[in-house]
Design an enzyme around this catalytic site. Structure first.
Site, PDB file in Angstrom:
ATOM      1  CE  LYS A  81       7.278   5.136  -2.310  1.00 45.92           C
ATOM      2  NZ  LYS A  81       8.102   3.905  -2.335  1.00 45.92           N
ATOM      3  CB  SER A 157       7.031   2.322   0.920  1.00 46.15           C
ATOM      4  OG  SER A 157       8.011   2.562  -0.068  1.00 46.15           O
ATOM      5  CB  SER A 181       8.881  -0.075  -1.951  1.00 40.27           C
ATOM      6  OG  SER A 181       9.117  -0.256  -0.573  1.00 40.27           O
TER       7      SER A 181
END
Length: 465
Positions: A81, A157, A181
């Protein structure tokens, strides 16, 4: 057990590379080609670091040629990420503003540990702005798309992480989980995800969201790979104040242990409300396979979710105050407005939320004196359509963005470890949370592994692109 579109899991790749049946460079080239071919559709990656990946793969191959063991993840590609520091890249954290930052001088601790175990970093992944998102729809980089139906969300996310692993672009990825997330993209994309105990894995050199709630963890397409990555990343780190004391406790050698003696229960009450039939079906399948009908009530879970919101918005706003003052128009408006609301929460309310948090943690830990595992939905539904604003539950229209994490927030609020395991329903998968007491990731992974062996949970092959 497959972990990418070519059919090899991380453990199979490592075995083949170590045994010189494949080269790390060959695996890396195939991975880069796969990303080039498919990511124009999935939009999982924001940065592909091909030159670095090739150099790292050559180093792994040279180590093997010299008779050395490069580690349990030899030659395994992974991505992270884009809130993880990657040497030479600006840590954008899904934002427009952070692109002005200088390139990071050093990798995040978890990247260093995976590469020390032989893995090969190939890039950084799309995410919701500043991790304040459950949809995977980034206004600056475009939405991540679900590998099972590209008209649907990946969840957020860590949306790029879910899409990249679910789509078979890489066998492993890293994400973060503050309110859900890791677990939400795992559920929507049909893969396994681990949110460890708060403080178990180092967050050093990753861009924060809410320090008291942030966790980092791995995604994979099977439990063995998830455990391999988790074990490689364990250990104290003085660069993260929350991760300084707990020794590494390897899980991989114990995955196949019998789970028959474990006391397993289903989360009732709050966790059986506001759910679509597919979430009920997924929990029922898992509970049946584990031979349990016992139901436990987690007290005041709705209030825990509300308190999690208060702490999230107030801590998040504090982190971003300077950016909110100087560059308000460079935020995603939805993120900006929630952060501004958080900045206006009176301090006494935040204090009350923290006091409640301590009370709630004590009550939930009491439950774990009589049970080892609690099963709950990971999301209330399968992945909604991209851009979908609401869904109807019991005749009531609810906002999608605010309610995707309805079942994850009361768990991460007190830092419990969770494995999100995919139940391959038709036409879309959905995840179940396997929740255990603090520091018992081993139990959650063992239960997930038993369910995987029984064929109840598995990562379906991507088919939407």
């Amino acid at each position: 057990m497959t972990a990418n579109r070519d059919g090899l899991s991380a453990s199979e790749i490592a075995l083949a590379v170590t045994g010189r049946k494949m080269s790390a460079l060959g695996v890396t080239e195939a991975t880069l080609a796969r990303i080039a071919k498919h990511d124009s559709v999935l939009n999982s990656f924001t940065d592909v670091i091909a030159d670095r990946a090739r150099a790292r793969a050559r180093a792994v191959d040279a180590s093997i040629a010299a008779g050395k063991n490069p580690g349990p993840l030899a030659g395994v590609p992974f991505a992270v990420k884009n809130l993880f520091d990657v040497q030479g890249l600006s840590t954008r954290a899904g934002s427009k503003i952070n692109r002005d930052l200088k390139p990071s001088p050093r990798d995040a601790t978890l990247i260093e540990r995976l590469e020390a175990a032989g893995a090969v970093l190939v890039g950084a992944l799309n995410m919701g702005e500043y991790a304040y998102d459950f949809t995977g729809e980034n206004v600056h980089d475009g939405p991540s798309r679900n590998p099972h139906d590209v008209t649907r969300m990946t969840g957020g996310s860590s949306g790029g992480s879910g899409g990249a692993v679910g789509g078979g672009l890489v066998p492993l990825a890293l994400g973060s989980d503050t309110n859900g997330s890791i677990r939400v993209p795992s559920s929507f994309c049909g893969i396994f995800g681990l949110k460890p105990t708060y403080g178990r894995l180092s967050r050093a050199r990753s861009f924060p969201f809410v320090f008291s709630l942030d966790h980092l963890g791995p995604f994979a397409r099977n439990v063995g790979d998830l455990a391999l990555a988790y074990d490689a990343m364990q250990g104290p780190d003085t660069d993260d104040a929350a991760c300084t004391t707990r020794p590494a406790e390897p899980v991989t050698p114990f995955l196949a242990q019998d789970v028959g003696g474990l006391k397993i229960a289903i989360a009732g009450g709050y966790f059986q409300k506001n759910v679509f039939p597919e979430a009920i079906e997924a929990v029922a399948r898992v509970a049946k396979a584990l031979g349990t009908t016992r139901v436990v009530e987690i007290p005041e879970a709705a209030r825990a979710r509300a308190a999690a919101y208060v702490i999230t918005t107030s801590e998040g706003a504090s982190l971003h105050l300077d950016r909110l003052r100087k560059r308000p128009n460079d935020f995603d408006p939805a993120v900006r407005d929630r952060l501004l609301a958080g900045a206006m929460i009176p301090a006494p309310l935040v204090d009350r939320a923290q006091k409640f948090r301590r009370w709630y943690r004590a009550r939930v830990l009491e439950i774990f004196k009589s049970v080892d595992v609690i099963i709950a939905p990971a999301t209330p539904c399968v992945a909604p359509k991209l851009g979908q604003a609401t869904f109807a539950l019991d005749g009531v229209e609810l906002p999608v963005r605010a309610n995707i994490g309805i079942h994850t927030q009361p768990i991460s609020f007190i830092g419990l470890p969770v494995v999100a395991a995919p139940v391959p329903l038709d036409p879309m998968p959905i995840g179940v949370q396997i929740i255990t007491a603090p520091w018992r990731e081993d139990i959650a992974l063992r239960v997930a592994h038993a369910l995987e062996r029984a064929g109840v949970v598995s990562a379906p092959r991507p088919g939407g692109f």
